[in-house]
Design a protein around this motif. Structure first.
Motif, PDB file in Angstrom:
ATOM      1  N   ILE A 253       0.822  -0.488  -4.585  1.00 24.40           N
ATOM      2  CA  ILE A 253       2.107  -0.667  -4.065  1.00 24.40           C
ATOM      3  C   ILE A 253       1.931  -1.819  -2.836  1.00 24.40           C
ATOM      4  O   ILE A 253       2.754  -2.747  -3.026  1.00 24.40           O
ATOM      5  CB  ILE A 253       2.754   0.456  -3.572  1.00 24.40           C
ATOM      6  N   GLU A 254       1.034  -1.677  -2.162  1.00 27.04           N
ATOM      7  CA  GLU A 254       0.768  -2.788  -1.020  1.00 27.04           C
ATOM      8  C   GLU A 254       0.554  -4.104  -1.675  1.00 27.04           C
ATOM      9  O   GLU A 254       0.721  -5.068  -0.907  1.00 27.04           O
ATOM     10  CB  GLU A 254      -0.363  -2.175   0.036  1.00 27.04           C
ATOM     11  N   HIS A 255      -0.104  -4.162  -2.729  1.00 26.56           N
ATOM     12  CA  HIS A 255      -0.473  -5.350  -3.412  1.00 26.56           C
ATOM     13  C   HIS A 255       0.667  -5.793  -4.696  1.00 26.56           C
ATOM     14  O   HIS A 255       0.249  -6.688  -5.584  1.00 26.56           O
ATOM     15  CB  HIS A 255      -1.796  -5.291  -4.137  1.00 26.56           C
ATOM     16  N   GLY A 256       1.682  -5.157  -4.568  1.00 27.63           N
ATOM     17  CA  GLY A 256       2.816  -5.706  -5.256  1.00 27.63           C
ATOM     18  C   GLY A 256       3.376  -5.000  -6.484  1.00 27.63           C
ATOM     19  O   GLY A 256       4.285  -5.278  -7.300  1.00 27.63           O
TER      20      GLY A 256
END
Length: 168
Positions: free
Chosen positions: A115-118
């Protein structure tokens, strides 16, 4: 377990009690082994027997610690181990001899990092909820706790998702 079985995989589950083994089997595991009732070598032999001597094509390791090395030892040639967690809260020791002769692969998976990477989990989670709403999968949240009290199902709204009813 349910998703893998529905996709046609032969599911082999390991669990730390007879109750959990029975639960995994009720969800579709064709083979299930109680890790509290067998030593590690016996368990690895049982997995090899269940796979006709090949080993597992894919292992989802949610325990970590000492279990991770057993996961590596249980894979087939070209097999993969996906480390999802380390609930053992212990270091995982890797002996390269357990996987490189098999051309095995080790993969890590953490949803938060994705999630932190899109990655947007919404579409996949909505598709999964639709499958649950269509009764193709049972929600494990309906399982009774050890005290035999009924657990409150996790509401879809808590995760910021539409309710399963919206998919009917």
């Amino acid at each position: 377990v349910q998703i893998a079985a529905a996709a046609g995989a032969t599911v082999i589950a390991t669990a730390g009690s007879r109750d959990k083994v029975a639960w995994a089997q009720s969800l579709g595991a064709q083979h299930a082994f109680d890790t509290s009732a067998a030593d590690r070598e016996h368990l690895l032999d049982a997995i090899r027997d269940a796979t006709g001597g090949r080993g597992a094509d894919l292992v989802l390791d949610t325990v970590g610690g000492d279990t991770f090395s057993d996961s590596l030892r249980s894979i087939a040639y070209g097999g993969r181990v996906v480390a999802l967690a380390n609930v053992a809260l212990a270091p995982s020791t890797v002996d390269t001899r357990d996987f490189y002769p098999k051309n095995g692969r080790i993969l890590g998976f953490q949803i938060t990092a994705l999630i932190e990477h899109g990655y947007d989990p919404g579409p996949d989670l909505r598709a999964l909820l639709a499958e649950v709403a269509a009764h193709r999968y049972r929600s494990p949240s309906t399982r009774r706790s050890r005290s035999r009290r009924r657990r409150r199902p996790t509401s879809a709204w808590r995760a910021g998702l539409p309710s399963a009813r919206s998919f009917s």
